[in-house]
Design an enzyme around this catalytic site. Structure first.
Site, PDB file in Angstrom:
ATOM      1  N   ARG A 114       6.434  -7.963  -3.289  1.00 33.89           N
ATOM      2  CA  ARG A 114       7.627  -7.536  -2.395  1.00 33.89           C
ATOM      3  C   ARG A 114       7.880  -8.234  -1.087  1.00 33.89           C
ATOM      4  NH1 ARG A 114       5.567  -2.667  -4.627  1.00 33.89           N
ATOM      5  NH2 ARG A 114       4.146  -2.287  -3.008  1.00 33.89           N
ATOM      6  N   GLU A 151     -10.496  -0.907  -3.587  1.00 32.02           N
ATOM      7  CA  GLU A 151     -11.303   0.169  -3.498  1.00 32.02           C
ATOM      8  C   GLU A 151     -12.424   0.065  -4.806  1.00 32.02           C
ATOM      9  OE1 GLU A 151     -11.033   5.119  -4.082  1.00 32.02           O
ATOM     10  OE2 GLU A 151      -9.362   3.674  -4.177  1.00 32.02           O
TER      11      GLU A 151
END
Length: 231
Positions: A114, A151
């Site tokens: 993006r 993560e």
């Protein structure tokens, strides 16, 4: 209330180009549909210039929140609705351009994917280069890269070797800063090539996730247009 006003310098330049090159070229100029008024805005109370805070408000109101995406408990801020609104999208690019126009930017480096939406139009406004920072295996030439933690596991961003040079003034750009891992990798990458990082810029910040601290700890400043809640 917002109202349309006269065209911006960039629109006037496009109009002049079409006029000078003759009618046959008009079919190759899809910047606005023919017979549609240019999307340029007045500020409140008829002011000729839209204030920065007014632009930020328009940007904020154009971005929708999608709950429980990509998994339950996550609020996803969807910038595709910003892109559907030409007035809001123009305000977004203009807000960034106003901040960086006098900062001698040599290169804008945008993050996949993006960051590619906001980087190129801003580079045109600032008359500077745009360099894409991509996921591994996406660039055809020799690359240099930097890794960052997720993560569960890690990821990496890369750019073509030599496309950003020592001493160049670089602006990093992405749509959103959450934990700051991606921006941190971009900062490391710029440090590897000894570029000067002017700032990292994002449309949205999620303050609860403390990505700003990771960016500043890595040695860069962070600028955002708006803040949103999210985890």
């Amino acid at each position: 209330m917002l109202a349309y006003c006269k065209a911006s310098p960039s629109q006037l330049l496009r109009t002049k180009y079409v006029q000078q090159t003759g009618p046959p070229l008009q079919r190759f100029a899809p910047f606005e549909r023919r017979n549609r008024a240019p999307v340029v805005l007045r500020g409140q109370h008829g002011a000729d210039i839209m204030l920065l805070e007014e632009k930020k408000e328009l940007v904020a109101n154009s971005i929708r929140g999608v709950p429980d995406f990509p998994k339950k408990g996550i609020m996803f801020w969807d910038i595709t609705t910003l892109c559907l609104d030409p007035a809001a999208f123009r305000c977004c690019i203009e807000a960034f351009a106003e901040r960086y126009r006098d900062q001698r930017i040599d290169v804008i480096a945008g993050f996949e994917a993006r960051g590619f939406i906001f980087g190129p139009p801003l580079a045109l406004e600032l008359n500077c280069a745009f360099v894409p920072l991509r996921k591994p295996g996406k660039l055809p030439g020799e690359t240099i890269g930097a890794s960052y933690d997720l993560e569960y596991g890690s990821d990496r961003i890369e750019m073509h070797t030599g496309h950003i040079k020592k001493g160049q003034r670089v602006l990093l750009i992405d749509d959103l800063v959450a934990t700051g891992g991606t921006l941190g990798a971009g900062i490391k990458l710029m440090q590897q090539v000894q570029a000067e990082i002017v700032e990292a810029a994002c449309v949205i910040e999620l303050p609860e996730l403390k990505g700003r601290k990771k960016v500043t700890d890595a040695g860069a400043k962070l600028y955002v247009l708006i803040e949103k809640e999210g985890a």
